[in-house]
Enzyme design. Structure first.
Site, PDB file in Angstrom:
ATOM      1  N   ALA A  60       0.795  -1.236   0.000  1.00  0.00           N
ATOM      2  CA  ALA A  60       0.000   0.000   0.000  1.00  0.00           C
ATOM      3  C   ALA A  60       0.832   1.293   0.000  1.00  0.00           C
ATOM      4  CB  ALA A  60      -0.989  -0.037   1.157  1.00  0.00           C
ATOM      5  N   GLN A 211       4.330 -13.313  -1.748  1.00  0.00           N
ATOM      6  CA  GLN A 211       5.037 -12.139  -1.208  1.00  0.00           C
ATOM      7  C   GLN A 211       5.766 -12.470   0.092  1.00  0.00           C
ATOM      8  OE1 GLN A 211       1.928 -12.106  -2.408  1.00  0.00           O
ATOM      9  NE2 GLN A 211       1.310 -10.126  -3.199  1.00  0.00           N
ATOM     10  N   ASP A 252      -4.086  -2.595   3.892  1.00  0.00           N
ATOM     11  CA  ASP A 252      -4.283  -1.848   2.640  1.00  0.00           C
ATOM     12  C   ASP A 252      -5.325  -0.759   2.781  1.00  0.00           C
ATOM     13  OD1 ASP A 252      -3.100  -4.557   1.715  1.00  0.00           O
ATOM     14  OD2 ASP A 252      -2.762  -3.100   0.112  1.00  0.00           O
ATOM     15  N   LYS A 263      -3.897  -8.459   2.681  1.00  0.00           N
ATOM     16  CA  LYS A 263      -3.705  -9.567   1.747  1.00  0.00           C
ATOM     17  C   LYS A 263      -4.602 -10.754   2.067  1.00  0.00           C
ATOM     18  CE  LYS A 263      -1.759  -9.690  -1.200  1.00  0.00           C
ATOM     19  NZ  LYS A 263      -2.477  -9.408  -2.479  1.00  0.00           N
TER      20      LYS A 263
HETATM   21  O1  MRU Z   1      -1.033  -7.235  -3.364  1.00  0.00           O
HETATM   22  P1  MRU Z   1       0.028  -6.567  -2.547  1.00  0.00           P
HETATM   23  O2  MRU Z   1       1.323  -7.318  -2.533  1.00  0.00           O
HETATM   24  O3  MRU Z   1       0.204  -5.119  -2.919  1.00  0.00           O
HETATM   25  O4  MRU Z   1      -0.546  -6.615  -1.066  1.00  0.00           O
HETATM   26  C1  MRU Z   1       0.223  -6.070  -0.030  1.00  0.00           C
HETATM   27  C2  MRU Z   1      -0.372  -6.265   1.305  1.00  0.00           C
HETATM   28  O5  MRU Z   1      -1.429  -6.790   1.458  1.00  0.00           O
HETATM   29  C3  MRU Z   1       0.376  -5.644   2.453  1.00  0.00           C
HETATM   30  O6  MRU Z   1       0.201  -6.377   3.608  1.00  0.00           O
HETATM   31  C4  MRU Z   1      -0.148  -4.210   2.683  1.00  0.00           C
HETATM   32  O7  MRU Z   1      -0.131  -3.476   1.496  1.00  0.00           O
HETATM   33  C5  MRU Z   1       0.627  -3.489   3.717  1.00  0.00           C
HETATM   34  S1  MRU Z   1       2.204  -3.008   3.148  1.00  0.00           S
HETATM   35  C6  MRU Z   1       2.984  -2.101   4.336  1.00  0.00           C
END
Ligand code: MRU
Length: 363
Positions: A60, A211, A252, A263
Site C-alpha cells: 500500500a 510475497q 491496505d 492480503k
Molecule cells: O497485493 P500486494 O502485494 O500489494 O498486497 C500487499 C499487502 O497486502 C500488504 O500487507 C499491505 O499493502 C501493507 S504493506 C505495508
C-alpha cells in the site's frame, strides 16, 4: 531529525524499493525477487501505472509513493506553457494512476496530495507548478520512511513487559519493499530485533504471488533476523503448538470502525489467532485509514487475473478447464484486531471512537 531517527538505524543491507534518480523513477522489480535484483526504469505516468498494475511495485504505501512520482513524471513530460491545458493533463494522469489498483487507499491518498498541490498552485507558472509537484512526490517518499520508523518505535512498546524473546507470525510483505523503506509490520519486527527480542518470525508464504516466501523472507534473510517459511495452511498447526506469541500484519485500507483489508488470508489468520487467544496486530500509517468508509463492507476488493492462481512462478499447476477465483484481499473484522500500531501511537478498541479521535485531533 532527533536521536531516535531512522538514519541511525544500522540496516545491514538497505533494501531499496524505489529510487528517484535524474528525473527517472527506478523500481526494484518485485516479481523477480529473490532470484534477481533488477530495477525497472519509469519515465512516464503510463509506465508507473503499468508497474503498479503488474506488481513490479506493490504494498500500500509503496504504491502511493510510486503514484506520486508518476504525477511528477507526467508534469516533466508536458512541454507547453498553457496552465489550463497543464491542469487538465495532470488530472487525466491522476485518473489513469487511480485506476490501477482499487483496494490500497494510500494510492488515492497520495494522488489526492498531488491534486491539492496542483489546485493550490493556480497563480503560478507551469514551470513552478512542476517544481512543486516534484517536491511533493519526494516529500511523500521521505515522510513515509520517517512514519515507518515511528511505527517500529511505537510497536515495540507493546512488548515492553515481555521478558522472553518473541515468536511472531506475519503474512504477505509489509516490509521495506512495501514502503519507501523499513516497512510497517516489519518495522516493528526490525525494532524488536535491534533489541535482541525476536526469537523467530514465521513467514506465511502467501499464495498466490508468494510475497511472504519471496519478499519478506528475502528482507529478513538480509538482516539476519531468524525466520522460517510455512505454507499458508500450516499457521493453525504452529499456533496450536504455542509457537506464535503474536500475529503482526500490514493493511491496505482500514475503515473508520477498524475493519481492515489486507492480503487474502489475513482474515483466516485473525480467526485462528482469536481461537488460540494470540494477540493480532495491524501496523499501518494513518494514511491507510479511510475515515470516509464506515465499515469493511464498503472496501473495494481487487480481483486479479486468475492466471496468478493457475500458476506458480510461471509454471501451470491448474489447467484452463478448471474454475478458479482470485480475490487479492480480504477484510478482518475489527473485533478480531487487538490493536492498530500507527506513527501516532497505538490504537486500541473501541476503534470507531479512538480512530475518530485521531482524525478530530488532526483537524
Ligand atoms: O497485493 P500486494 O502485494 O500489494 O498486497 C500487499 C499487502 O497486502 C500488504 O500487507 C499491505 O499493502 C501493507 S504493506 C505495508
Amino acid at each position: 531529525m532527533g536521536d531516535g531517527d531512522i538514519s541511525r538505524y544500522p540496516l545491514k543491507s538497505r533494501v531499496c524499493t524505489l529510487k528517484w534518480e535524474r528525473y527517472v523513477l527506478k523500481l526494484i522489480d518485485q516479481r523477480r525477487l529473490p532470484f534477481k535484483e533488477i530495477y525497472v526504469s519509469c519515465k512516464s505516468a503510463e509506465s508507473v501505472a503499468r508497474a503498479i498494475k503488474d506488481m513490479v511495485v506493490r504494498g500500500a504505501p509503496a504504491i502511493g509513493v510510486a503514484a506520486g512520482y508518476g504525477i511528477a513524471l507526467a508534469a516533466l513530460k508536458f512541454k507547453e506553457k498553457n496552465k489550463e491545458r497543464f491542469a487538465s493533463y495532470i488530472n487525466e494522469n491522476i485518473k489513469l494512476l487511480s485506476g490501477t489498483r482499487p483496494t490500497a487507499v494510500n494510492l488515492f491518498w497520495a494522488l489526492d496530495r498531488m491534486k491539492k498541490v496542483l489546485d493550490s498552485s493556480k497563480g503560478l507558472e507551469v514551470g513552478k507548478i512542476k517544481d512543486r509537484l516534484i517536491e511533493e512526490a519526494i516529500g511523500i517518499e521521505k515522510q513515509d520512511l520517517e512514519i515507518n520508523w515511528k511505527i517500529g518505535q511505537n510497536g515495540k512498546k507493546i512488548f515492553e513487559g515481555v521478558n522472553s524473546k518473541i515468536k511472531i507470525l506475519t503474512h504477505c510483505n509489509a516490509g521495506a519493499l512495501a514502503t519507501s523503506g523499513y516497512g510497517t509490520a516489519l518495522a516493528v519486527i526490525r525494532s524488536l530485533n535491534a533489541e535482541g527480542k525476536v526469537a523467530n518470525v514465521i513467514v506465511d508464504e502467501t499464495r498466490p504471488l508468494l510475497q511472504g516466501a519471496r519478499l519478506t523472507a528475502w528482507e529478513l534473510h538480509q538482516e539476519k533476523i531468524p525466520f522460517f517459511i510455512i505454507s499458508d495452511n500450516m499457521a493453525g498447526y504452529f499456533m496450536s503448538k504455542g509457537d506464535v506469541d503474536a500475529v503482526l500484519v500490514g493493511a491496505d485500507r482500514i475503515a473508520s470502525n477498524g475493519d481492515t483489508a489486507n492480503k487474502i488470508g489475513t482474515l483466516s489468520l485473525s480467526i485462528l489467532a482469536g481461537h488460540y487467544r494470540i494477540p493480532f496486530y495491524i501496523a499501518a500509517p494513518i494514511s491507510t485509514i479511510d475515515i470516509k468508509i464506515e465499515s469493511g463492507d464498503n472496501i473495494p476488493i481487487e480481483y486479479r487475473d486468475k492466471k496468478e492462481v493457475r500458476e506458480i512462478l510461471g509454471k501451470v499447476i491448474i489447467p484452463e478447464f478448471m474454475a478458479v477465483e482470485n480475490p487479492a484481499f480480504d477484510v478482518t473484522p475489527a473485533d478480531k484486531i487487538t490493536a492498530i500500531i500507527t506513527e501516532n501511537g497505538i490504537i486500541y478498541p473501541p476503534y470507531k471512537k479512538n480512530i475518530g479521535k485521531i482524525f478530530k485531533d488532526k483537524r
